[in-house]
Design a protein around this motif. Structure first.
Motif, PDB file in Angstrom:
ATOM      1  N   ASP A  34       0.828  -1.205   0.000  1.00 20.33           N
ATOM      2  CA  ASP A  34       0.000   0.000   0.000  1.00 20.33           C
ATOM      3  C   ASP A  34       0.868   1.264   0.000  1.00 20.33           C
ATOM      4  N   GLY A  35       2.025   1.181  -0.646  1.00 24.95           N
ATOM      5  CA  GLY A  35       2.906   2.334  -0.757  1.00 24.95           C
ATOM      6  C   GLY A  35       3.893   2.499   0.377  1.00 24.95           C
ATOM      7  N   PHE A  36       3.766   1.695   1.446  1.00 24.08           N
ATOM      8  CA  PHE A  36       4.672   1.776   2.580  1.00 24.08           C
ATOM      9  C   PHE A  36       5.693   0.643   2.503  1.00 24.08           C
ATOM     10  N   VAL A  37       6.891   0.892   3.005  1.00 24.96           N
ATOM     11  CA  VAL A  37       8.040   0.034   2.730  1.00 24.96           C
ATOM     12  C   VAL A  37       8.314  -0.945   3.868  1.00 24.96           C
ATOM     13  N   LEU A  38       8.463  -2.221   3.515  1.00 24.14           N
ATOM     14  CA  LEU A  38       8.957  -3.229   4.438  1.00 24.14           C
ATOM     15  C   LEU A  38      10.479  -3.150   4.492  1.00 24.14           C
ATOM     16  N   ARG A  39      11.063  -3.543   5.613  1.00 17.95           N
ATOM     17  CA  ARG A  39      12.532  -3.576   5.685  1.00 17.95           C
ATOM     18  C   ARG A  39      13.093  -4.587   4.694  1.00 17.95           C
ATOM     19  N   TYR A  40      12.461  -5.741   4.618  1.00 14.72           N
ATOM     20  CA  TYR A  40      12.837  -6.824   3.712  1.00 14.72           C
ATOM     21  C   TYR A  40      11.708  -7.827   3.762  1.00 14.72           C
ATOM     22  N   ARG A  41      11.682  -8.771   2.853  1.00 14.88           N
ATOM     23  CA  ARG A  41      10.705  -9.846   2.897  1.00 14.88           C
ATOM     24  C   ARG A  41      11.253 -10.944   3.804  1.00 14.88           C
ATOM     25  N   THR A  42      10.526 -11.221   4.863  1.00 17.52           N
ATOM     26  CA  THR A  42      11.039 -12.173   5.852  1.00 17.52           C
ATOM     27  C   THR A  42      11.172 -13.586   5.289  1.00 17.52           C
ATOM     28  N   ASP A  43      10.455 -13.888   4.190  1.00 20.27           N
ATOM     29  CA  ASP A  43      10.537 -15.231   3.617  1.00 20.27           C
ATOM     30  C   ASP A  43      11.535 -15.336   2.476  1.00 20.27           C
ATOM     31  N   ALA A  44      12.214 -14.238   2.155  1.00 15.58           N
ATOM     32  CA  ALA A  44      13.199 -14.275   1.053  1.00 15.58           C
ATOM     33  C   ALA A  44      14.411 -15.104   1.455  1.00 15.58           C
ATOM     34  N   ASP A  45      14.999 -15.772   0.477  1.00 16.47           N
ATOM     35  CA  ASP A  45      16.235 -16.539   0.692  1.00 16.47           C
ATOM     36  C   ASP A  45      16.094 -17.546   1.831  1.00 16.47           C
ATOM     37  N   GLY A  46      14.931 -18.143   1.933  1.00 14.71           N
ATOM     38  CA  GLY A  46      14.720 -19.173   2.943  1.00 14.71           C
ATOM     39  C   GLY A  46      14.493 -18.662   4.350  1.00 14.71           C
ATOM     40  N   GLY A  47      14.239 -17.352   4.501  1.00 14.67           N
ATOM     41  CA  GLY A  47      13.999 -16.779   5.834  1.00 14.67           C
ATOM     42  C   GLY A  47      15.275 -16.206   6.412  1.00 14.67           C
ATOM     43  N   VAL A  48      15.637 -15.012   5.975  1.00 13.06           N
ATOM     44  CA  VAL A  48      16.949 -14.463   6.290  1.00 13.06           C
ATOM     45  C   VAL A  48      17.125 -14.140   7.771  1.00 13.06           C
ATOM     46  N   ASP A  49      16.024 -13.796   8.483  1.00 10.93           N
ATOM     47  CA  ASP A  49      16.213 -13.326   9.858  1.00 10.93           C
ATOM     48  C   ASP A  49      16.074 -14.411  10.914  1.00 10.93           C
ATOM     49  N   GLY A  50      15.772 -15.647  10.499  1.00  9.99           N
ATOM     50  CA  GLY A  50      15.736 -16.744  11.453  1.00  9.99           C
ATOM     51  C   GLY A  50      14.559 -16.720  12.398  1.00  9.99           C
ATOM     52  N   LEU A  51      13.511 -15.929  12.089  1.00  2.07           N
ATOM     53  CA  LEU A  51      12.342 -15.810  12.948  1.00  2.07           C
ATOM     54  C   LEU A  51      11.081 -16.157  12.167  1.00  2.07           C
ATOM     55  N   PRO A  52      10.060 -16.660  12.837  1.00  2.60           N
ATOM     56  CA  PRO A  52       8.805 -16.955  12.149  1.00  2.60           C
ATOM     57  C   PRO A  52       7.984 -15.695  11.928  1.00  2.60           C
ATOM     58  N   GLY A  53       7.077 -15.767  10.966  1.00  2.00           N
ATOM     59  CA  GLY A  53       6.112 -14.696  10.785  1.00  2.00           C
ATOM     60  C   GLY A  53       6.621 -13.523   9.981  1.00  2.00           C
ATOM     61  N   THR A  54       5.810 -12.486   9.951  1.00  2.00           N
ATOM     62  CA  THR A  54       6.099 -11.278   9.174  1.00  2.00           C
ATOM     63  C   THR A  54       6.049 -10.075  10.109  1.00  2.00           C
ATOM     64  N   GLU A  55       6.115  -8.876   9.540  1.00  2.00           N
ATOM     65  CA  GLU A  55       6.034  -7.665  10.337  1.00  2.00           C
ATOM     66  C   GLU A  55       5.394  -6.562   9.520  1.00  2.00           C
ATOM     67  N   GLY A  56       5.166  -5.403  10.166  1.00  3.55           N
ATOM     68  CA  GLY A  56       4.555  -4.275   9.481  1.00  3.55           C
ATOM     69  C   GLY A  56       5.541  -3.508   8.624  1.00  3.55           C
TER      70      GLY A  56
END
Length: 601
Positions: free
Chosen positions: A493-515
């Motif tokens: 909706d025009g607002f920016v995510l830091r990154y896609r949490t599911d990219a590259d197999g889950g780069v941040d090692g945490l479940p779920g998504t964020e705002g």
């Protein structure tokens, strides 16, 4: 249940902060400092974890509220069937002790009021021993003592201190809550009216130093006041936010403690303050920084305590259910032990910025920079955890390498422009090697964009900073391609995510998504402006201004699906983003890596 995150207003005395909901309840307060255990923690549980409500007996949210001018004196007004009443709240500049002052003012009619005070020390876990003493109420447990002076009789009920009273037009009923160490004598009481006046005078004097004269002046001044409120006056440190564990995902585990001094966040805040005339804050931060990072540069941390302390052990508080059930609630932050390469560059860039703004160079500050540069030279090729503190494997994050380049670049220009000594030829050679590697390994030619890390299929909003730090010019096609890719792949909706949490197999090692991350969306507005799309940049900035709550505050993130604030609040990263983007869109002069003034488009 606690109020919505956007329903909270901020009080503060430059050492700690309180959050006041629309219903007149103080649901969060740590005493005596930002990172002390909370005595009101209803924000992360319910009223049983501590709160202080002062409102009409009929309850409900205030009809309207506002800050007095450019201050942190808050007014809440209720229109009731019985009349109109106002509650004036503030935390005066710290004197002998920390005070929270609340004054009920009758505006019209005669309004029944109720005061409900539930002190719970140690994040809601400890119910204090309460007694009446010499006309005041004293609550004591362990190291803490809180005194309440009330303008009406109070009594105990259900492990709370309550009062029922009526206020008529023209009447004023004061309440003063004061904290001290339990082994010390009772502090001298402050006069409520004098405290409100002193608080207004302090903020009026502080904001009078503001040199900003661009568009959106009211929004910028409110953001600056909020940033100042997040500084810790005794040391000059700057906290990332006033709270812990407000969720980045509804009902999920992405809940972190932000009541510490991130070097990166503080550097961005420094840009906002220096760019609007507040040099004294920059000097205090530089002195805090030199003390905090003194020692082995290899042990530079991404964050420190308010006093520069290094150990911030992370623990969970299982007796708190978390904001709207988002658990665990955490205090401390294990990310303090991460290796984030970009921080070396951020610190070097921040010190360079302070020097360019006119802060005189000290031998200690330059010695610190030399030590940081020596470490950076030997470790810029190492993988790291990245600026988003991912808890997955270390990677060669592109933004981290860009900031390594920026740190070396600032050193080269410091020697050239300020006559300081250093191995400039070696720094220049390493800087150019970093640049070549990033352009070779961090850029995906097929997709026409830089990537989150070398070989990544994902993107990172921090890539929008590549031209802002001078790594490439705004008109470079790789910059425009990256901006377009971020808009295409990271926007909701025009607002920016830091990154896609599911990219590259889950780069941040945490479940779920964020705002959506609000600071990153300000970066996109900057990038649109820098690449010549001025109208789009202004439109996006105006949308961001529209996300502020009614008293001008922003949290860390925004949920486009529900239209709600998410994450810790108020967030320095978001508020400084507002200031810096307003400056750029308003045509403020910026500095390139070569130290030349460049007028914004």
């Amino acid at each position: 249940m606690p109020s919505r995150i956007e329903d909270y207003a901020l009080l503060g005395d430059l050492q700690t902060a309180a959050l006041v909901a629309r219903d007149g309840s103080v649901d969060w307060l740590c005493l005596p400092a930002f990172d002390s255990p909370a005595c009101f923690a209803a924000l992360l549980h319910d009223e049983s974890a501590g709160r202080w409500q002062l409102a009409p007996a009929g309850g409900g949210p205030a009809t309207r509220r506002r800050y007095r001018d450019d201050s942190l004196v808050l007014e809440l007004e209720w229109d009731t069937p019985h009349g109109t009443v106002r509650v004036v709240d503030c935390m005066p500049p710290r004197g002998e002790a920390a005070d929270v002052v609340r004054v009920v003012e009758g505006v019209s009619g005669s309004v029944p009021m109720r005061m409900d005070l539930r002190l719970r020390f140690d994040y809601g876990d400890v119910v204090p021993w309460v007694r009446h003493h010499d006309g005041a109420l004293a609550a004591v447990a362990g190291p803490d003592a809180v005194w309440l002076e009330a303008g009406v009789p109070v009594h105990g009920h259900d492990l709370a201190t309550t009062a029922e009273f009526e206020v008529r037009a023209g009447q004023r009923v004061p309440f003063v809550l004061t904290h001290t160490a339990s082994h010390l004598p009772r502090p001298h009481a402050v006069d409520a009216d004098r405290a409100i006046s002193d608080t207004e005078d302090f903020w009026a004097g502080w904001i009078s130093r503001c040199t900003y004269d661009g568009p959106w002046p009211e929004a910028v001044r409110r953001a600056l006041v909020t940033l100042k409120a997040l500084t810790y006056a005794p040391t000059g440190g700057i906290v990332a936010a006033a709270t812990t564990s407000l969720p980045e995902q509804w009902g999920g585990p992405r809940n972190w403690d932000y009541r510490y001094c991130w070097l990166r966040d503080a550097t961005f805040t420094l840009q906002a303050l220096l760019g609007t005339g507040f040099v004294a804050e920059a000097r205090a931060w530089r002195e805090w920084l030199v003390r905090a990072v003194a020692g082995d540069p290899a042990k530079l941390q991404i964050m420190y305590g308010l006093d520069g302390s290094r150990r911030l052990p992370e623990q969970e508080l299982p007796w708190l259910s978390g904001y709207e059930g988002a658990s665990p609630v955490r205090v401390g932050n294990a990310a303090a032990g991460q290796f984030q390469l970009d921080v070396w560059g951020e610190v070097l860039d921040g010190l360079h910025l302070a020097r360019e703004a006119g802060l005189s160079t000290t031998d200690t500050a330059w010695d610190l920079q030399r030590a940081l540069l020596d470490h950076l030279e030997g470790h810029w090729e190492d993988p790291d955890n990245g600026l988003w503190e991912v808890r997955g494997p270390r990677r060669h994050f592109t933004h981290s390498k860009v900031m390594a380049w920026a740190g070396l670049d600032r050193a080269v220009h410091t020697v050239a422009n300020h006559g300081l000594e250093g191995p400039v030829d070696r720094w220049r050679e390493v800087r150019d090697r970093v640049h070549a590697e990033v352009c070779d390994k961090g850029f995906d030619a097929e997709r026409g964009t830089f990537t989150q890390f070398y070989g990544s299929q994902g993107l990172d909003a921090a890539l929008l900073l590549i031209p802002r730090v001078g790594f490439l010019p705004w008109d470079d096609p790789r910059v425009r391609g990256t901006v377009d890719a971020v808009r295409r792949e990271l926007c909701e909706d025009g607002f920016v995510l830091r990154y896609r949490t599911d990219a590259d197999g889950g780069v941040d090692g945490l479940p779920g998504t964020e705002g959506a991350f609000l600071a990153c969306t300000f970066w996109l507005a900057d990038a649109l402006h820098g690449t010549g799309r001025v109208d789009e940049a202004r439109a996006l900035f105006e949308r961001l201004l529209g996300l502020r709550n009614d008293v001008g505050l922003l949290s860390e993130e925004y949920d486009p699906a529900t239209g709600r604030h998410m994450g810790n609040t108020p967030q320095a990263f978001s508020m400084e983003g507002l200031v810096n983007t307003a400056r750029q869109l308003g045509g403020a002069s910026t500095r390139t890596s070569a130290g030349k003034a460049e007028q914004a488009l």
